[in-house]
Design a protein around this motif. Structure first.
Motif, PDB file in Angstrom:
ATOM      1  N   UNK A 162      53.257  13.151  17.716  1.00 12.19           N
ATOM      2  CA  UNK A 162      52.862  11.759  17.852  1.00 12.19           C
ATOM      3  C   UNK A 162      51.514  11.593  18.537  1.00 12.19           C
ATOM      4  N   UNK A 163      50.796  12.699  18.796  1.00 13.44           N
ATOM      5  CA  UNK A 163      49.473  12.564  19.413  1.00 13.44           C
ATOM      6  C   UNK A 163      48.536  11.823  18.457  1.00 13.44           C
ATOM      7  N   UNK A 164      47.582  11.124  19.026  1.00 12.03           N
ATOM      8  CA  UNK A 164      46.696  10.241  18.239  1.00 12.03           C
ATOM      9  C   UNK A 164      45.949  10.996  17.147  1.00 12.03           C
ATOM     10  N   UNK A 166      46.887  13.347  15.336  1.00  8.21           N
ATOM     11  CA  UNK A 166      47.742  13.666  14.191  1.00  8.21           C
ATOM     12  C   UNK A 166      47.778  12.496  13.225  1.00  8.21           C
ATOM     13  N   UNK A 167      47.795  11.271  13.751  1.00  4.23           N
ATOM     14  CA  UNK A 167      47.808  10.099  12.886  1.00  4.23           C
ATOM     15  C   UNK A 167      49.086   9.949  12.082  1.00  4.23           C
ATOM     16  N   UNK A 168      50.160  10.616  12.507  1.00  2.00           N
ATOM     17  CA  UNK A 168      51.408  10.578  11.718  1.00  2.00           C
ATOM     18  C   UNK A 168      52.358   9.502  12.179  1.00  2.00           C
ATOM     19  N   UNK A 169      52.342   9.205  13.475  1.00  2.00           N
ATOM     20  CA  UNK A 169      53.295   8.247  14.035  1.00  2.00           C
ATOM     21  C   UNK A 169      52.504   7.069  14.579  1.00  2.00           C
ATOM     22  N   UNK A 170      52.906   5.889  14.210  1.00  2.00           N
ATOM     23  CA  UNK A 170      52.265   4.667  14.699  1.00  2.00           C
ATOM     24  C   UNK A 170      52.476   4.580  16.203  1.00  2.00           C
TER      25      UNK A 170
END
Length: 174
Positions: A162-164, A166-170
């Motif tokens: 979920x780190x920024x 990665x862009x995977x998790x809002x």
């Protein structure tokens, strides 16, 4: 028995043991290799383990996001942890697997060199991660466990995924 059936069976056994272990202050970790290092992640985040198949590439995605795969109707982003964590060598072979994770309610795949086993660790076996004054982000490392002759780097896979960057998790969902 194929790898997916074996992984499902392993996950079912582990989930039963994990609930018993958590009441005793112990946790179970799936261990895997990235290069020469061995890592451990909370077994409760693991949905299944699949053999590696080439994902469909997404234009303009960072190099560590290999693309997406269709997993029983769900489009799953696949992250190569070896590239993300700057492993010296990234080689795809018969041992390369994808660990399918459930992170903040989202399904994400993580490519690793190989899966080792599932181990149970008590709090007394885990040491804090060392403080390092480097530009390397170590916030996802929760501790180091020494198991027999092995050093195991324990990773907060939710924090990493979920780190920024990665862009995977809002961010608003986490």
């Amino acid at each position: 028995m194929d790898m997916t059936q074996e992984a499902r069976q392993l996950a079912a056994q582990q989930s039963a043991r994990a609930s018993a272990a958590s009441s005793q202050g112990k946790a179970e970790y799936l261990t895997f290799r990235l290069g020469a290092e061995e890592y451990g992640i909370d077994i409760l985040r693991v949905q299944e383990i699949r053999s590696y198949e080439e994902p469909t590439r997404i234009a303009n995605a960072p190099s560590f996001i290999k693309g997406v795969v269709n997993l029983r109707g769900v489009i799953v982003p696949v992250v190569d942890l070896r590239i993300k964590l700057n492993c010296e060598k990234v080689e795809y072979n018969g041992f390369t697997v994808v660990i399918v994770l459930n992170v903040h309610g989202r399904v994400v795949g993580a490519v690793v060199d190989s899966v080792s086993d599932v181990i149970e660790l008590g709090g007394e076996q885990i040491r804090p991660a060392p403080e390092m004054n480097t530009t390397v982000d170590t916030t996802f490392i929760t501790g180091i466990a020494s198991v027999a002759e092995r050093m195991l780097i324990l990773m907060d896979i939710e924090a990493l995924m979920s780190s920024a960057d990665m862009g995977l998790i809002d961010a608003s969902r986490g």
